[in-house]
Design an enzyme around this catalytic site. Structure first.
Site, PDB file in Angstrom:
ATOM      1  N   LYS A  37      12.508  -8.946   9.526  1.00 53.33           N
ATOM      2  CA  LYS A  37      12.145  -8.522   8.295  1.00 53.33           C
ATOM      3  C   LYS A  37      12.601  -7.401   7.850  1.00 53.33           C
ATOM      4  O   LYS A  37      13.282  -6.640   8.577  1.00 53.33           O
ATOM      5  CB  LYS A  37      10.483  -8.102   8.508  1.00 53.33           C
ATOM      6  CG  LYS A  37       9.763  -7.594   7.199  1.00 53.33           C
ATOM      7  CD  LYS A  37       8.384  -7.141   7.469  1.00 53.33           C
ATOM      8  CE  LYS A  37       8.164  -5.773   8.130  1.00 53.33           C
ATOM      9  NZ  LYS A  37       8.714  -4.831   6.998  1.00 53.33           N
ATOM     10  N   THR A  38      13.234  -7.388   6.294  1.00 59.32           N
ATOM     11  CA  THR A  38      13.872  -6.582   5.638  1.00 59.32           C
ATOM     12  C   THR A  38      13.257  -5.766   4.792  1.00 59.32           C
ATOM     13  O   THR A  38      12.178  -6.413   4.158  1.00 59.32           O
ATOM     14  CB  THR A  38      15.193  -7.297   5.009  1.00 59.32           C
ATOM     15  OG1 THR A  38      14.710  -8.460   4.240  1.00 59.32           O
ATOM     16  CG2 THR A  38      16.198  -7.803   6.132  1.00 59.32           C
ATOM     17  N   HIS A  39      13.573  -4.650   4.235  1.00 60.79           N
ATOM     18  CA  HIS A  39      13.446  -3.907   2.879  1.00 60.79           C
ATOM     19  C   HIS A  39      14.883  -3.920   2.479  1.00 60.79           C
ATOM     20  O   HIS A  39      15.497  -2.712   2.467  1.00 60.79           O
ATOM     21  CB  HIS A  39      12.713  -2.807   3.180  1.00 60.79           C
ATOM     22  CG  HIS A  39      11.396  -2.644   3.475  1.00 60.79           C
ATOM     23  ND1 HIS A  39      10.331  -3.426   2.592  1.00 60.79           N
ATOM     24  CD2 HIS A  39      10.522  -2.406   4.624  1.00 60.79           C
ATOM     25  CE1 HIS A  39       9.265  -3.236   3.357  1.00 60.79           C
ATOM     26  NE2 HIS A  39       9.258  -2.647   4.449  1.00 60.79           N
ATOM     27  N   SER A  99      -2.188  -2.178   7.155  1.00 60.87           N
ATOM     28  CA  SER A  99      -2.418  -1.343   8.441  1.00 60.87           C
ATOM     29  C   SER A  99      -2.646   0.231   8.263  1.00 60.87           C
ATOM     30  O   SER A  99      -3.179   0.906   8.864  1.00 60.87           O
ATOM     31  CB  SER A  99      -1.088  -1.421   9.428  1.00 60.87           C
ATOM     32  OG  SER A  99       0.172  -1.018   8.492  1.00 60.87           O
ATOM     33  N   ASP A 106       3.435  -7.892  -9.441  1.00 61.03           N
ATOM     34  CA  ASP A 106       3.291  -7.549 -11.067  1.00 61.03           C
ATOM     35  C   ASP A 106       2.878  -8.910 -11.320  1.00 61.03           C
ATOM     36  O   ASP A 106       2.375  -9.855 -10.646  1.00 61.03           O
ATOM     37  CB  ASP A 106       4.744  -7.485 -11.553  1.00 61.03           C
ATOM     38  CG  ASP A 106       4.489  -6.541 -12.768  1.00 61.03           C
ATOM     39  OD1 ASP A 106       3.759  -6.922 -13.785  1.00 61.03           O
ATOM     40  OD2 ASP A 106       5.360  -5.537 -12.833  1.00 61.03           O
ATOM     41  N   THR A 138       7.062 -11.448 -14.486  1.00 64.52           N
ATOM     42  CA  THR A 138       7.922 -10.429 -13.932  1.00 64.52           C
ATOM     43  C   THR A 138       8.285 -10.671 -12.484  1.00 64.52           C
ATOM     44  O   THR A 138       9.621 -10.484 -12.320  1.00 64.52           O
ATOM     45  CB  THR A 138       7.224  -9.074 -14.195  1.00 64.52           C
ATOM     46  OG1 THR A 138       6.947  -8.875 -15.587  1.00 64.52           O
ATOM     47  CG2 THR A 138       7.962  -7.820 -13.465  1.00 64.52           C
ATOM     48  N   GLY A 184       8.559  -1.995  14.301  1.00 71.76           N
ATOM     49  CA  GLY A 184       9.828  -1.612  13.797  1.00 71.76           C
ATOM     50  C   GLY A 184      10.078  -0.206  14.656  1.00 71.76           C
ATOM     51  O   GLY A 184      10.819  -0.556  15.619  1.00 71.76           O
ATOM     52  N   LYS A 244       6.869  -7.247  -1.040  1.00 66.73           N
ATOM     53  CA  LYS A 244       5.641  -6.895  -1.683  1.00 66.73           C
ATOM     54  C   LYS A 244       5.466  -6.868  -3.289  1.00 66.73           C
ATOM     55  O   LYS A 244       5.215  -5.925  -3.732  1.00 66.73           O
ATOM     56  CB  LYS A 244       4.787  -5.601  -1.307  1.00 66.73           C
ATOM     57  CG  LYS A 244       5.037  -5.469   0.282  1.00 66.73           C
ATOM     58  CD  LYS A 244       4.165  -3.946   0.663  1.00 66.73           C
ATOM     59  CE  LYS A 244       3.974  -4.013   2.320  1.00 66.73           C
ATOM     60  NZ  LYS A 244       5.215  -3.723   2.868  1.00 66.73           N
TER      61      LYS A 244
HETATM   62  P1  BMP Z   1       6.862   0.372  12.010  1.00 71.65           P
HETATM   63  O1  BMP Z   1       6.428  -0.408  13.306  1.00 71.65           O
HETATM   64  O2  BMP Z   1       8.003   1.265  12.235  1.00 71.65           O
HETATM   65  O3  BMP Z   1       5.757   1.337  11.370  1.00 71.65           O
HETATM   66  O4  BMP Z   1       7.143  -0.556  10.708  1.00 71.65           O
HETATM   67  C1  BMP Z   1       6.198  -1.514  10.174  1.00 71.65           C
HETATM   68  C2  BMP Z   1       6.657  -2.186   9.023  1.00 71.65           C
HETATM   69  O5  BMP Z   1       5.628  -2.994   8.571  1.00 71.65           O
HETATM   70  C3  BMP Z   1       7.244  -1.662   7.800  1.00 71.65           C
HETATM   71  O6  BMP Z   1       8.356  -2.248   7.477  1.00 71.65           O
HETATM   72  C4  BMP Z   1       6.193  -1.600   6.639  1.00 71.65           C
HETATM   73  O7  BMP Z   1       6.678  -1.782   5.512  1.00 71.65           O
HETATM   74  C5  BMP Z   1       5.705  -2.983   6.994  1.00 71.65           C
HETATM   75  N1  BMP Z   1       4.263  -2.951   6.748  1.00 71.65           N
HETATM   76  C6  BMP Z   1       3.039  -2.092   7.492  1.00 71.65           C
HETATM   77  O8  BMP Z   1       3.331  -1.139   8.209  1.00 71.65           O
HETATM   78  N2  BMP Z   1       1.693  -2.222   7.195  1.00 71.65           N
HETATM   79  C7  BMP Z   1       1.475  -3.360   6.526  1.00 71.65           C
HETATM   80  O9  BMP Z   1      -0.028  -3.196   6.198  1.00 71.65           O
HETATM   81  C8  BMP Z   1       2.323  -4.124   5.525  1.00 71.65           C
HETATM   82  C9  BMP Z   1       3.691  -4.116   6.048  1.00 71.65           C
HETATM   83  O10 BMP Z   1       4.443  -4.762   5.354  1.00 71.65           O
END
Ligand code: BMP
Length: 258
Positions: free
Chosen positions: A65-67, A156, A101, A105, A233, A98
């Protein structure tokens, strides 16, 4: 009394042929073959780091999964290299954009601009806040390319509005568009359709939270609530031994497979 979460009674291998969406079919088969339901949330700032992690953790994951918009040195060639590692280690690419819009768009955000997400991401996700037009807008660009969409049904983070009846609405919207939607980002199983894949972020080996309200549950909590894929992550990226951590996540999670 809280409603009991649904649990999938079928194995990933059993579900693959039942899924109609091509990405769901492919992902379920890959999860069964590679015996992993781990998705790495690779939130890093440089191309070099992204590619290093893709190669290092690639053998343990089903999805990376990327950003992509947090890369400070993005150039289009990083996508070719990412695809190289996706093929080498057999995992799918999920751009966590995510979208939120109106349909018109998001269709532009998905296909145009610097990142051309529709050209490379097997999976993307969208909020349902703007209504089903968002699905149509994304599908116009991704449908013919065989891409899949996940709807954000639950989040989350503490204080989120994405819960309860909102999640139920997301489930209904997703199931009504199952030719493009192939799952949900949620904290538990919402849909009993075999091709709907549930991704859950906010996972660590130990329960906890971060300083911005991220809430962590354990592998056991998440998988016994019927989720399919754990998104991890920082607990891997910041581990003393990230490869050992990824291997441990993969192994521990496999004990809770249906
Ligand atoms: P980490 O395990 O380091 O907290 O990372 C969680 C990842 O999941 C992040 O990339 C965040 O954008 C994504 N995320 C999240 O934490 N909660 C959500 O409800 C939806 C997500 O996409």
């Amino acid at each position: 009394m809280q409603p009991q979460p649904l649990r999938s009674m079928n194995t990933f291998a059993d579900r693959a042929p039942l899924a109609t969406h091509p990405i769901a079919k492919k992902l379920l088969a890959l999860m069964a073959k590679k015996r992993t339901n781990l998705c790495l949330a690779c939130d890093v700032l440089t191309k070099k780091e992204l590619l290093l992690w893709a190669d290092l953790i690639g053998p343990f994951i089903c999805v990376l999964k990327t950003h992509i918009d947090i890369l400070e040195d993005f150039t289009p060639d990083v996508i070719d290299e990412l695809n190289f590692f996706a093929k080498k280690h057999d995992f799918l690419l999920f751009e966590d954009r995510k979208f939120a819009d109106i349909g018109q768009t998001v269709s532009l955000q998905y296909a145009k601009g610097m990142y051309r997400i529709a050209d490379w991401a097997d999976l993307i996700n969208a909020h349902i806040i703007s209504g089903p037009g968002i699905i149509a807008g994304l599908q116009q660009e991704g449908g013919s390319k065989g891409r899949g969409l996940l709807l954000l049904a639950e989040m989350s983070s503490a204080g989120t509005s994405a819960r309860g009846s909102y999640a139920e609405k997301a489930r209904r919207m997703g199931e009504a568009h199952a030719d493009f939607v192939c799952g949900f980002v949620s904290q538990r199983r919402l849909s009993d359709q075999p091709g709907m894949i549930h991704f859950t972020p906010g996972v660590k080996l130990e329960k906890g939270k971060d300083s911005f309200g991220q809430r962590y549950r354990t592998i056991e909590d998440v998988l016994t609530a019927g989720s399919d894929i754990i998104i991890v992550g920082r607990d891997i990226l910041q581990a003393a031994d990230p490869v050992a951590a990824a291997a441990l996540y993969r192994k521990k999670a496999s004990h809770f497979y249906p």
